[in-house]
Design a protein around this motif. Structure first.
Motif, PDB file in Angstrom:
ATOM      1  N   ILE A 270       0.878  -1.166   0.000  1.00 18.01           N
ATOM      2  CA  ILE A 270       0.000   0.000   0.000  1.00 18.01           C
ATOM      3  C   ILE A 270       0.920   1.222   0.000  1.00 18.01           C
ATOM      4  N   HIS A 271       0.654   2.144  -0.939  1.00 10.47           N
ATOM      5  CA  HIS A 271       1.626   3.195  -1.223  1.00 10.47           C
ATOM      6  C   HIS A 271       1.202   4.587  -0.772  1.00 10.47           C
ATOM      7  N   ASN A 272      -0.050   4.744  -0.402  1.00 15.61           N
ATOM      8  CA  ASN A 272      -0.570   6.099  -0.154  1.00 15.61           C
ATOM      9  C   ASN A 272      -0.911   6.369   1.301  1.00 15.61           C
ATOM     10  N   LEU A 273      -0.208   5.674   2.213  1.00 12.85           N
ATOM     11  CA  LEU A 273      -0.529   5.869   3.629  1.00 12.85           C
ATOM     12  C   LEU A 273      -0.210   7.271   4.127  1.00 12.85           C
ATOM     13  N   PHE A 274       0.573   8.026   3.373  1.00 10.62           N
ATOM     14  CA  PHE A 274       0.857   9.388   3.817  1.00 10.62           C
ATOM     15  C   PHE A 274      -0.437  10.184   3.999  1.00 10.62           C
ATOM     16  N   LEU A 276      -2.923   9.348   5.523  1.00  9.69           N
ATOM     17  CA  LEU A 276      -3.406   9.240   6.907  1.00  9.69           C
ATOM     18  C   LEU A 276      -3.098  10.514   7.677  1.00  9.69           C
TER      19      LEU A 276
END
Lengths: 347, 347
Positions: A270-274, A276
């Motif tokens: 999963i690449h878009n946890l930023f 959060l």
């Protein structure tokens, strides 16, 4: 069938540990080699059940890997698959159960199950709700939807809700509870038939077939131009990544399942946890078993909704124990439409 | 320096948008070409500040990309970098501020800043706490630690707490608050000098240099044989993935920063999110700015801890505006030890 007689007890045997999603060939239906005497030894405290319905649930895959750190132990190779079922008591040495009682609980995938301890069985009164619905609408999947939506998602009227695997056992109920709560609800599924059910039978505001979408980020922006407040996460992978780009500030992601994952280690990641941080998103995994104190109110509320026609329920019923390996494997390829159960015997 | 005189106003100019972590060469110190008259036009409501200290913070990187959907707008190429600072009022047409007042707030990276509106400035009384500490211990990073730990992590006495980037501005305070709360606290950092500080000055129970560990999962199992209840996440990437494998049931991950990420799209990805379900983990991003109502109680509590010697604070002070591009870039290579600030002028 008379108590005390000997019968064959057909079983579905777990062949051995796997790391991928289950296939029909990971299980074997064995007939003839098991003889059960249909009575319970005195003083044993045991209960003998005739199994009527078996439940196929995605979590069962976790018990097919050799991993002992989870909330349920792995299956034992050479022994029957175990799962939730609806059964009738044939004989009982437990004073809480008597022949003819209808119960739900963990049983073997077999025609008859002898439980040494009945303490996890739940007895229930039959009413005009079909028995098998106690494996879905009024059972673990329905309760998962209920606690996931009300306890984990902290929903507010008017919020934008997205449900993946929305035509499945849990998703169909989440979507309907969200509609009853006054939310705007969109679901995704993997066939046009399921999309049609979501829109025309289950009352979702919109639905789409994710297999026909080449850019999930763009798809979600189309259905949620103002973003997503609540994501009920059933699939993981690329869908979760696209959702993270479309969450609203203070959004919530209830992590219920990741059925698309081919292993518990997700090789794509999963690449878009930023997101959060920038959106202050709360992402929370949950298990219905942590909320069992709410089970009675769940049954009361959802039964009432069902009886008033405010909730509908779609069930995918396979006939015969022999069909259960295919039914379980089918969950992971999206073959089922609605809650997958297997009828082992007529009541 | 007399109000009304003209002075050069050296500035640190933002050169252009980037997607990677900032380098010193993304900024340019320009002298001589800006003349400021040290007074404020009557009727303007403006405030003129002489900047004393500038704060270097990881979030600033987000303003160096051309992305308008975040909580702060991007910097303007050709204009000065903007950040939190401590300044002295030189002239003011705002009745709430008078020359000589000491304030904190957003200012340009320059010697003098003319603010058209002073409504986001915070005036404070100087006491025996060094002025620059209001950019760290008693400023945004300290407040981030405070709300992240108490409001997001829901800590309980005796819990096992892991802090990454633990010698940084936020991490050092989180660890000390957790110790004061009765938790067991381990920190990670990227040099042995920082590890030494964590153990011998900041009072962490244990600390390790992640660069010397080849298997972070094994490392965490060594320091947390019973698992991690709370992870204060400052780095992202491989550390987060290893932590997910070591969380305890009902653990909490407060997502504060992902300073190791080379872009907001993480190309390596996080692979172990399935643990969110099996361990029922809550993972929550947050921003201190959502909790500003708690700022007064934070200042009171943390000042009191500091004055009683219950909290220590490590600051990394660069001298001179010229040093600020290197100071900001250094955050992303771990060059700073403790909170990075730049002294622009002596008080």
């Amino acid at each position: 069938m008379e108590v005390g007689m000997e019968v064959e007890n057909k079983q579905v045997i777990f062949k051995g540990y796997i790391e991928r999603a289950p296939l029909e060939t990971d299980m074997e239906v064995k007939a003839g080699n098991k003889i059960t005497q249909l009575k319970v030894p005195k003083g044993s405290g045991a209960v003998l059940l005739k199994n009527l319905y078996l439940s196929c649930d995605p979590y069962m895959r976790a018990r097919m890997r050799e991993f002992y750190g989870s909330y349920l132990p792995p299956f034992v190779p050479g022994s029957p698959i175990e799962g939730l079922g609806i059964s009738k008591v044939v004989d009982s040495d437990d004073p809480n159960f008597k022949p003819g009682d209808v119960v739900s609980g963990f049983v073997g995938w077999e025609e008859y199950s002898l439980l040494q301890k009945a303490n996890q069985l739940r007895k229930f009164q039959q009413d005009d709700i079909p028995l098998s619905y106690h494996l879905g609408l009024l059972g673990m999947p329905g309760f998962t939807a209920y606690v996931g939506f009300y306890e984990v998602c902290s929903p507010k009227k008017g919020e934008f809700v997205f449900v993946s695997a929305a035509a499945g056992a849990v998703g169909q109920i989440v979507g309907q509870l969200a509609k009853l709560h006054g939310c705007y609800v969109v679901g995704s599924a993997g066939t046009n038939q399921k999309v049609d059910l979501l829109k025309n039978k289950l009352g979702f505001d919109e639905a789409f077939n994710y297999k026909e979408e080449s850019d999930l980020d763009a798809t979600l922006k189309r259905y949620f131009p103002e973003g997503i407040d609540i994501y009920f996460e059933n699939v993981g992978g690329a869908m979760l990544d696209a959702v993270l780009l479309n969450m609203r500030v203070h959004g919530r992601v209830a992590v219920c399942g990741m059925v698309t994952l081919h292993s518990y280690y997700d090789p794509e990641g999963i690449h878009n946890l930023f997101a959060l941080i920038t959106k202050r998103i709360r992402m929370e995994g949950f298990l219905q078993s942590d909320y069992l104190h709410l089970f009675p109110q769940f049954v009361e509320q959802v039964s009432s909704y069902y009886k008033q026609g405010k909730i509908v329920y779609i069930e995918d019923m396979n006939e015969g124990l022999e069909s259960s390996p295919a039914a379980l494997a089918g969950l992971f390829t999206g073959k089922n439409i609605g809650k997958q159960v297997v009828r082992v015997a007529r009541e």
